[in-house]
Design a protein around this motif. Structure first.
Motif, short mmCIF file in Angstrom:
data_model
loop_
_atom_site.label_atom_id
_atom_site.label_comp_id
_atom_site.label_asym_id
_atom_site.label_seq_id
_atom_site.Cartn_x
_atom_site.Cartn_y
_atom_site.Cartn_z
N TYR A 14 -11.08 -31.73 19.20
CA TYR A 14 -9.65 -31.74 18.86
C TYR A 14 -8.81 -31.45 20.10
O TYR A 14 -7.83 -32.14 20.37
CB TYR A 14 -9.37 -30.70 17.77
CG TYR A 14 -7.91 -30.62 17.42
CD1 TYR A 14 -7.36 -31.53 16.54
CD2 TYR A 14 -7.08 -29.66 17.97
CE1 TYR A 14 -6.01 -31.49 16.22
CE2 TYR A 14 -5.74 -29.61 17.66
CZ TYR A 14 -5.21 -30.52 16.78
OH TYR A 14 -3.88 -30.48 16.47
N ARG A 15 -9.20 -30.45 20.86
CA ARG A 15 -8.45 -30.10 22.08
C ARG A 15 -8.47 -31.24 23.09
O ARG A 15 -7.46 -31.52 23.74
CB ARG A 15 -9.01 -28.83 22.70
CG ARG A 15 -8.66 -27.59 21.91
CD ARG A 15 -9.25 -26.37 22.54
NE ARG A 15 -8.92 -25.19 21.75
CZ ARG A 15 -9.60 -24.07 21.79
NH1 ARG A 15 -10.63 -23.93 22.60
NH2 ARG A 15 -9.24 -23.05 21.03
N ALA A 18 -6.19 -33.98 21.81
CA ALA A 18 -4.80 -33.54 21.94
C ALA A 18 -4.35 -33.61 23.40
O ALA A 18 -3.24 -34.06 23.70
CB ALA A 18 -4.62 -32.13 21.39
N VAL A 72 2.28 -31.36 22.09
CA VAL A 72 0.93 -31.68 21.63
C VAL A 72 -0.12 -31.03 22.54
O VAL A 72 -1.10 -30.45 22.06
CB VAL A 72 0.72 -33.21 21.55
CG1 VAL A 72 -0.73 -33.55 21.25
CG2 VAL A 72 1.64 -33.81 20.49
N ARG A 78 3.25 -28.26 17.88
CA ARG A 78 2.39 -29.44 17.92
C ARG A 78 2.69 -30.41 16.78
O ARG A 78 2.73 -31.61 17.00
CB ARG A 78 0.92 -29.02 17.88
CG ARG A 78 -0.03 -30.22 17.97
CD ARG A 78 -1.46 -29.80 18.14
NE ARG A 78 -1.66 -29.41 19.53
CZ ARG A 78 -2.60 -28.56 19.93
NH1 ARG A 78 -3.40 -27.99 19.05
NH2 ARG A 78 -2.73 -28.25 21.20
N LEU A 82 3.62 -34.29 17.34
CA LEU A 82 2.83 -35.38 16.75
C LEU A 82 3.70 -36.27 15.88
O LEU A 82 3.56 -37.50 15.90
CB LEU A 82 1.67 -34.80 15.93
CG LEU A 82 0.52 -34.22 16.74
CD1 LEU A 82 -0.43 -33.44 15.85
CD2 LEU A 82 -0.22 -35.33 17.49
N TRP A 135 -5.13 -38.95 13.49
CA TRP A 135 -6.28 -38.05 13.35
C TRP A 135 -5.88 -36.62 13.71
O TRP A 135 -6.23 -35.68 13.01
CB TRP A 135 -7.44 -38.52 14.24
CG TRP A 135 -8.65 -37.67 14.11
CD1 TRP A 135 -9.60 -37.74 13.14
CD2 TRP A 135 -9.02 -36.60 14.98
NE1 TRP A 135 -10.56 -36.77 13.36
CE2 TRP A 135 -10.23 -36.05 14.48
CE3 TRP A 135 -8.47 -36.05 16.12
CZ2 TRP A 135 -10.88 -34.99 15.09
CZ3 TRP A 135 -9.12 -34.98 16.73
CH2 TRP A 135 -10.30 -34.47 16.22
N LEU A 136 -5.13 -36.47 14.81
CA LEU A 136 -4.65 -35.13 15.19
C LEU A 136 -3.76 -34.55 14.11
O LEU A 136 -3.85 -33.36 13.79
CB LEU A 136 -3.90 -35.19 16.53
CG LEU A 136 -4.74 -35.41 17.77
CD1 LEU A 136 -3.85 -35.76 18.95
CD2 LEU A 136 -5.59 -34.18 18.08
N TRP A 137 -2.87 -35.36 13.55
CA TRP A 137 -1.96 -34.91 12.50
C TRP A 137 -2.75 -34.42 11.28
O TRP A 137 -2.46 -33.36 10.72
CB TRP A 137 -1.01 -36.03 12.10
CG TRP A 137 -0.11 -35.67 10.97
CD1 TRP A 137 -0.25 -36.04 9.67
CD2 TRP A 137 1.04 -34.83 11.03
NE1 TRP A 137 0.76 -35.49 8.92
CE2 TRP A 137 1.57 -34.75 9.74
CE3 TRP A 137 1.69 -34.16 12.06
CZ2 TRP A 137 2.71 -34.01 9.43
CZ3 TRP A 137 2.82 -33.44 11.75
CH2 TRP A 137 3.32 -33.37 10.47
N VAL A 140 -4.55 -31.11 12.23
CA VAL A 140 -3.67 -29.97 12.38
C VAL A 140 -3.14 -29.53 11.01
O VAL A 140 -2.86 -28.36 10.79
CB VAL A 140 -2.52 -30.24 13.37
CG1 VAL A 140 -1.42 -31.08 12.76
CG2 VAL A 140 -1.93 -28.95 13.90
#
Length: 143
Positions: A14-15, A18, A72, A78, A82, A135-137, A140
């Motif tokens: 994830y990091r 991001a 982000v 974040r 996003l 995917w990040l959204w 998170v």
């Protein structure tokens, strides 16, 4: 409480995503902010905004990209970053699609302008970025 290997691995992925996702927008925003005149030519090539709105976009969008990208990357606000960047990707895909349907020869302007990018290439790049952003959204939102 000890973290499982699986949870730690997901956190690092994830990091990394991001950092890459936000970093792309910080980088592209800085290139545009350094030469707003060049980016204005790109904005005008889409023939969607008359002046002075095209100029306002050429001056404001790079800073929005930089700030949202930093949000982000750093994790500070974040979700907001996003939301802004994913919406920008969708908006840009629509603008590219309209330009393509009108048969315009546009300058993408994605990384400051000046370089010719085929519309299909820009759409594919934006699709990959949008997949990462969504995917990040989703990830998170689970926190």
């Amino acid at each position: 409480m000890e973290m499982s290997w699986d949870a730690g691995w997901k956190r690092w992925v994830y990091r990394a995503v991001a950092l890459g996702f936000g970093g792309v927008f910080v980088y592209s925003g800085v290139l545009k902010a350094l030469d707003p005149g060049r980016f204005l030519i790109s904005v005008r090539s889409f023939q969607m905004l008359p002046d002075p709105y095209a100029a306002w976009m050429a001056l404001g969008l790079p800073w929005l990209e930089i700030l949202a990208g930093l949000a982000v990357v750093t994790g500070v606000m974040r979700r907001g970053g996003l939301l802004v960047l994913n919406a920008a990707l969708v908006g840009f895909a629509v603008a590219l699609g309209v330009a393509w349907s009108r048969g315009l020869d546009v300058e993408c302007g994605c990384f400051g302008g000046g370089g010719e990018t085929a519309i299909v290439d820009a759409l594919l790049r934006d699709a990959v970025l949008l997949v990462a952003g969504v995917w990040l959204w989703i990830f998170v939102r689970r926190k």
